[in-house]
Structure formats: structure tokens, C-alpha cells
Design an enzyme around this catalytic site. Structure first.
Site, PDB file in Angstrom:
ATOM      1  N   CYS A 290       0.842  -1.204   0.000  1.00  0.00           N
ATOM      2  CA  CYS A 290       0.000   0.000   0.000  1.00  0.00           C
ATOM      3  C   CYS A 290       0.877   1.254   0.000  1.00  0.00           C
ATOM      4  CB  CYS A 290      -0.906   0.019   1.231  1.00  0.00           C
ATOM      5  SG  CYS A 290      -1.855  -1.486   1.482  1.00  0.00           S
TER       6      CYS A 290
ATOM      7  N   HIS B  72       0.875   5.165  -1.435  1.00  0.00           N
ATOM      8  CA  HIS B  72       0.285   6.046  -0.428  1.00  0.00           C
ATOM      9  C   HIS B  72       1.270   6.464   0.653  1.00  0.00           C
ATOM     10  CE1 HIS B  72      -3.509   5.422  -2.392  1.00  0.00           C
ATOM     11  NE2 HIS B  72      -3.444   4.116  -2.208  1.00  0.00           N
TER      12      HIS B  72
ATOM     13  N   ARG C 156     -12.655  -0.938  -2.203  1.00  0.00           N
ATOM     14  CA  ARG C 156     -11.354  -0.263  -2.416  1.00  0.00           C
ATOM     15  C   ARG C 156     -10.201  -1.217  -2.092  1.00  0.00           C
ATOM     16  NH1 ARG C 156      -9.156   2.744  -5.741  1.00  0.00           N
ATOM     17  NH2 ARG C 156      -8.122   0.758  -5.889  1.00  0.00           N
TER      18      ARG C 156
ATOM     19  N   CYS D 204      -7.317  -2.513  -4.737  1.00  0.00           N
ATOM     20  CA  CYS D 204      -5.880  -2.250  -4.558  1.00  0.00           C
ATOM     21  C   CYS D 204      -5.078  -3.545  -4.648  1.00  0.00           C
ATOM     22  CB  CYS D 204      -5.616  -1.556  -3.222  1.00  0.00           C
ATOM     23  SG  CYS D 204      -6.054   0.209  -3.241  1.00  0.00           S
TER      24      CYS D 204
END
Lengths: 231, 280
Positions: free
Chosen positions: B190, B194, B237, B241
Site C-alpha cells: 500500500c 500512499h 477499495r 488495490c
């Protein structure tokens, strides 16, 4: 005695059923009352939730002929870089990762050459390939791409480029195509950790995402004087 | 109990009840508020979306969810007013901003979707296979209608998922590990997308988990996704991802998914929720 037999059979039937389903839906079995989550380290619990508790559909087949479980199992480089939690690799860690990466590089037979830049452009624009799950990429329909534009600027006329990686606009024009530069560029695509330990960039060669030929084509797109990247 | 204590006790309770939690604010106003606080290309990237926020199609989905919430449904013919989302049966104001949380009756940490499934199956008596429970995606699913309604009642409330129970903390910490866990054909986690501010994938500006004012919009689901023309959930979501990261399919409602959602909600702590949101 006979009253004990029934639950035994029932338990066996449940086991057989869950084996037959291949663990397709075992959420009900993952509740916290079976194991004490608080007795595990965060790392142990994350692994437990992914694998033992089947937080992912682990048995689904992947394009490379393995399973999702294998995709999720970390190799040493992934484990080492994950532990940094986003920080730069320094000192011994950096040295180790670079050595690990260098060992995993294989080179094409003969000298490293540029392929077809037009083919390379298609690959640089394509984000297709290796997705598995609610939709699965069918590699027999289309070949996987390198998706370079997701993270890099290349052709200055393309405005929809990502910025997670550095701009590669005019890459070949600035650097030329001498043997050392060809080798460096090849390694950067094949296993960039050899130069930038714990970089965010994927190991396109070492992970089997792109073939030697595809890497040669992408190198041509980035380096060839005729490519729009260098115009 | 003395008469003095009798007077101060409810006052103290009401102070605890409101401290740090905030109150309802329309999502377009919440978003405007965070935009004024930080410079963020992520928050301001779509002028069109900002203009359309007041007419967000998700508002209608939430309205439909309200009717569904109050309707007597399922084999047990009861409404969801008996469902406890953490602040007492039927209490939805600010409840979602304090989820995921530990639920005594289930003995586990649950996110909104998992809690809804729990109440629809145990309270209303739906079978897990009933389309009302099973269908999780799209604006016309019961699940997205209900989630949109319940979440909309937390707009403006500050994210404040409890960490008092040891399981809440264990799940949050496991989610932290998952956030940075690199795996799959592309070595992504992630954090790949991010972990920095103002970076883009193609033309899309990405939110940074470490900037709470930016991150609150990122975790504000349900949201109407303009590109999909559907209202989407947190679980959707997370699935998307992992799919893009080439790490296979995460199981909706698995503890792995709830751990990750626990971590990402914790990262937005203290910032007001934007619900329902509108995303590209």
C-alpha cells in the site's frame, strides 16, 4: 458408545466438505475466539490473517502457473524492504539488498541490444497482465505490458504520466547507447534493487513479469534516437 | 447518591459523549474545510467533482438506505433499529466514525460491512446467501444503500476508532504490517502509492497515509466513483488495490480486510469524515 460416533462422523463430514471446497469460503472459521490474536506479534498476526485464516483466496491459479498463496509469500528481498516501513535502505541492509538483487539478474545470450522501440512503446503504455481475482487477465488474449507510464514521464507529448518514478523524458538523448549504459538500463528494468536498494520499482525481469525480448523493446523506446522519448 | 452527584453525573456523561467526536456537517463543507487547512493536489484534483459534491448521487443511495434501515425485513420481520453499531441499538449518529471496533456479542472486531452482515443474519434472520446480504457492490445493492445511509450520519464527525480493547489494537497493528507488506509480481505494498504527497499514477493524484487531512478523504467510503458510476465501499477499495498490486483477491469481511481498514481509519484519526464522498 454409539452416541459418540455421531459427532465424530459429523466432524469428519465437515472436514471433508471444507477440503472439497478447497477453502473457498472459510471466513466463519477465522474468528478470534479460536486463537489469541493478542498473543502474537503484529508481524505474526498479519501472516496468520493472510495465510492461516485465509484472508485471501489462496488456491486461485496465477498466470505464471502458481497460486495466489505463492504470490503472497515474501522472498528475502521483499521481507527486508517491508521491514523498513517506507524508510531508505542504508548501511548493511542496502549492501545486502543490492547483492541479493545482483545475484538474481540473468542476461540475454550475446550482447545487450536494443529491440523495437515501437513495440516498446506499446508495452510502456499497457498496464495489462498478471491481475488475478474478481477479474483475471487472460494472457492468451493479450501479452502483459510494462506500464511504464503509470510512474514515469517518457514521450513529452503524453500528458497522462505518473510521477512515482523520475521523468525519463530524453533518457537516451542525454545518456547515449554505449555498452555500459545499455547494461545499466537493462539492470534497472530487470532488477532495479541492484542500483537502488528497496526502490519502489518492480523487478520486471527477476519476477518474470517481462521477457528478455520485451525488456529489449522497452529499452529501445527509452534509448533509441528515433523514439519519441528522445525527440 | 447525594443530590449534588445526581446533577453532575449526567453532565459529565454528556461531556464525554461529545468531546472530540464533533457533530454532523455536510460532506461538501467538510471537504472545503480540509482544503482550507492543507495544500493538497489530491484534495483539489477534480474541480468538477468539487462542484458536484452537493449533488452527489450517493446522497440518493443513502436516502434509499434510510428507508431500508427502518423497514421491517427478513424472516424475523424486524428493522435494523435493533442493531448496535457501537453506540447502542439503532444509534447511527457518529457511529461509523468509531468503526472498526470490538463487538462483545460477536467476540471480534468488525467494520461497517461485517457488522451489517452480522445484524442482517442474526437479527433479521436473512441467510448469508440471500441477495440482500450477499450482493455487496453497486448503488442498487441493499448493502451499499445501508452502508451509505449509516456512514452519512458520521459526516463531519472526527475519525475516532476505539483502541481500548486489546483486539482493536492487535488488528490495527496487524493492518500496519499489511500496509507495508511488499509481495506479488510487482513487489508492491500500500505504501508504494500512499507514502508520499502529490505523487501521481498516470494523471491521478494519490493520497498520502501520513497526511491525515488528505487521508480522511481517502478513507471516506462509501463514495460515488464517477468513473464507475456506482457507490463503492471500503471493502471494494481494498479488493481493487490488491488486484492492481497483483496479489490476488482478499476475502471481503475477512479479519485481514478488517485489520487493514482498522489501520487506515486510525491513520485518519482526528480528521472529520467526508460522507458520502465523491471520487474520480
Amino acid at each position: 458408545m454409539s452416541c459418540y460416533k455421531i459427532p465424530k462422523v459429523a466432524a469428519f463430514a465437515t472436514l471433508a466438505l471444507s477440503l472439497a471446497l478447497g477453502g473457498a469460503n472459510t471466513v466463519a472459521e477465522t474468528s478470534a475466539d479460536k486463537v489469541d490474536y493478542t498473543a502474537m506479534s503484529a508481524e505474526q498476526l498479519a501472516d496468520y490473517l493472510i495465510f492461516d485464516a485465509r484472508g485471501f483466496k489462496l488456491d486461485v491459479a496465477t498466470q505464471e502457473g502458481g497460486t495466489v498463496r505463492q504470490r503472497l509469500e515474501q522472498d528475502e528481498l521483499q521481507r527486508t524492504c517491508s521491514a523498513l516501513q517506507g524508510a531508505r535502505a542504508e548501511g548493511d541492509t542496502a549492501t545486502q539488498v543490492m547483492a541479493m538483487a545482483r545475484k538474481a539478474i540473468t542476461y540475454p545470450e550475446g550482447e545487450i541490444k536494443l529491440g523495437d522501440w515501437k513495440k516498446g512503446e506499446e508495452l510502456a503504455r499497457s498496464g495489462f497482465g498478471f491481475r488475478v481475482g474478481h477479474n483475471t487477465d487472460d494472457h492468451s488474449e493479450r501479452e502483459p505490458g510494462g506500464n511504464c507510464y503509470a510512474c514515469h514521464q517518457l514521450d513529452p507529448d503524453e500528458i497522462a504520466y505518473g510521477t512515482l518514478g523520475p521523468s525519463l523524458k530524453g533518457y537516451g538523448k542525454a545518456r547515449g547507447t554505449a555498452e555500459a549504459m545499455l547494461k545499466y538500463t537493462y539492470e534497472m528494468i530487470y532488477n532495479p534493487h541492484a542500483w537502488f536498494p528497496c526502490t519502489k520499482m518492480p523487478r520486471f525481469g527477476a519476477n518474470g513479469f517481462l521477457t528478455h525480448q520485451q525488456i529489449a523493446d522497452i529499452m529501445a523506446y527509452v534509448m533509441h534516437p528515433e523514439s519519441p522519448v528522445n525527440k | 447518591m447525594s443530590s449534588k452527584a445526581w446533577f453532575t453525573f449526567p453532565l459529565a456523561l454528556s461531556l464525554v459523549g461529545t468531546a472530540g467526536a464533533g457533530s454532523y456537517q455536510a460532506p461538501e463543507d467538510v471537504l472545503q474545510g480540509v482544503i482550507e487547512k492543507v495544500e493538497s493536489d489530491y484534495l483539489t484534483q477534480s474541480e468538477q467533482n468539487l462542484m458536484m459534491m452537493a449533488d452527489n448521487p450517493a446522497n440518493w443511495v443513502a436516502e434509499e438506505g434510510k428507508a431500508l434501515f427502518l423497514e421491517k425485513r427478513g424472516p424475523e420481520n424486524v428493522s435494523l433499529e435493533g442493531c448496535d453499531f457501537g453506540k447502542g441499538p439503532g444509534v447511527v449518529d457518529g457511529a461509523y466514525a468509531e468503526m472498526p471496533r470490538y463487538f462483545e456479542d460477536a467476540g471480534k472486531v468488525m467494520d461497517l460491512e461485517t457488522r451489517l452482515v452480522h445484524c442482517m443474519t442474526t437479527l433479521q434472520g436473512f441467510s448469508a446467501d440471500d441477495p440482500a446480504v450477499k450482493e455487496r457492490h453497486g448503488s442498487s445493492s441493499d448493502m451499499m444503500r445501508l452502508q451509505s445511509y449509516i456512514a452519512s450520519k458520521s459526516s463531519g464527525y472526527k475519525w475516532n476508532p476505539p483502541l481500548d480493547h486489546p483486539l482493536e489494537k492487535a488488528m490495527r497493528d496487524a493492518g500496519n504490517v499489511m500496509f507495508y507488506r511488499r509481495a506479488g509480481s510487482l513487489d508492491f505494498s500500500c505504501d508504494t502509492c500512499h507514502g508520499e504527497t502529490g505523487k501521481r499514477i498516470r494523471a491521478s493524484v494519490l493520497p498520502n497515509m501520513k497526511v491525515p487531512e488528505e487521508w480522511t478523504k481517502a478513507v471516506s467510503w462509501p463514495a460515488y466513483r464517477v468513473g464507475h458510476q456506482e457507490v463503492r465501499s471500503s471493502q471494494h477499495r481494498v479488493r481493487g488495490c490488491y488486484w492492481q498490486m497483483r496479489q490476488g483477491q482478499i476475502v471481503a469481511g475477512s479479519d485481514a480486510s478488517i485489520a487493514l481498514i482498522s489501520f487506515w481509519t486510525d491513520a485518519a484519526r482526528g480528521q472529520p469524515a467526508i460522507l458520502p464522498d465523491m471520487k474520480r
